[in-house]
Write an enzyme that holds these catalytic residues in place. Structure first.
Site, PDB file in Angstrom:
ATOM      1  N   HIS A 271       0.831  -1.197   0.000  1.00 10.07           N
ATOM      2  CA  HIS A 271       0.000   0.000   0.000  1.00 10.07           C
ATOM      3  C   HIS A 271       0.868   1.251   0.000  1.00 10.07           C
ATOM      4  O   HIS A 271       1.995   1.236   0.475  1.00 10.07           O
ATOM      5  CB  HIS A 271      -0.965   0.024   1.193  1.00 10.07           C
ATOM      6  CG  HIS A 271      -0.302  -0.028   2.531  1.00 10.07           C
ATOM      7  ND1 HIS A 271       0.229  -1.194   3.054  1.00 10.07           N
ATOM      8  CD2 HIS A 271      -0.087   0.928   3.460  1.00 10.07           C
ATOM      9  CE1 HIS A 271       0.733  -0.949   4.256  1.00 10.07           C
ATOM     10  NE2 HIS A 271       0.570   0.338   4.518  1.00 10.07           N
TER      11      HIS A 271
ATOM     12  N   HIS B 272       0.959   5.282   1.155  1.00 17.75           N
ATOM     13  CA  HIS B 272       0.389   6.299   2.025  1.00 17.75           C
ATOM     14  C   HIS B 272       0.448   7.617   1.274  1.00 17.75           C
ATOM     15  O   HIS B 272       1.508   8.003   0.785  1.00 17.75           O
ATOM     16  CB  HIS B 272       1.218   6.468   3.307  1.00 17.75           C
ATOM     17  CG  HIS B 272       1.210   5.297   4.209  1.00 17.75           C
ATOM     18  ND1 HIS B 272       0.428   5.246   5.342  1.00 17.75           N
ATOM     19  CD2 HIS B 272       1.904   4.133   4.173  1.00 17.75           C
ATOM     20  CE1 HIS B 272       0.644   4.092   5.956  1.00 17.75           C
ATOM     21  NE2 HIS B 272       1.523   3.404   5.262  1.00 17.75           N
TER      22      HIS B 272
END
Length: 190
Positions: A127, A129
């Site tokens: 992922h 940010h």
């Protein structure tokens, strides 16, 4: 490393896989005003949900508008993504950067992506940010710390504020997508 001969598996106890399982795919250019899972416990505040990528507000944000962007399929590290997933992540990070800047009014941000526990990756599902960075020096708020890469004081996301912010980000995502297509967008406030 990605192995095309093996089917993708949901990560055992992976919170991002749980979010992917709960949320339906929708057209980001015509997002829903509300997302049903925002009303469930635990809440997840989705801002983007395509067949390949999803993005949602971080539950322990470093700043207002802190968003996580990840593939729907469980991939522990960036090197585990398919070339198509990696390209889709890059495309959506760009769109989300503009949408979050518009929604928060903060036009400086960090994009951080960690791979593995030694690199500070807490959830083993790749992922990015996207972290808005409001200017604190000019504001006179000298007591606030500049948090970077997960260090510093973090407060849990407020559900009511998060639902409003997620809806506003979804609206701005739709605007950015329509602008990218060359469509005329009538700007409005939520």
């Amino acid at each position: 490393m990605f192995d095309p001969t093996k089917p993708p598996e949901q990560g055992e106890n992976c919170p991002f896989c749980t979010i992917a399982a709960v949320h339906s795919v929708y057209d980001p250019a015509s997002p829903p005003a509300t997302i049903d899972s925002e009303l469930t416990t635990p809440s997840s505040f989705l801002v983007l949900s395509t067949p390949t990528i999803m993005a949602f507000l971080d539950i322990l944000p470093l700043s207002r508008g802190h968003v996580l962007v990840c593939p729907r399929t469980h991939r522990p590290k960036l090197t585990d993504t398919t070339p198509q997933e990696a390209a889709a992540l890059g495309e959506q990070v760009r769109v989300l950067s503009e949408a979050v800047a518009r929604a928060t009014g903060v036009h400086d941000w960090n994009i951080v992506q960690n791979n593995g526990a030694a690199a500070a990756q807490v959830v083993p599902h790749v992922h990015y940010h996207l972290i808005p960075r409001p200017e604190i020096r000019a504001s006179g708020r000298f007591r606030e710390s500049f948090t970077m890469f997960g260090r510093g004081q973090r407060e849990e996301l407020d559900d009511e504020e998060a639902a409003k912010l997620a809806a506003e980000i979804r609206k701005h995502i739709a605007d950015v997508i329509r602008e990218d297509r060359g469509e005329v967008v009538i700007k409005s406030k939520l």
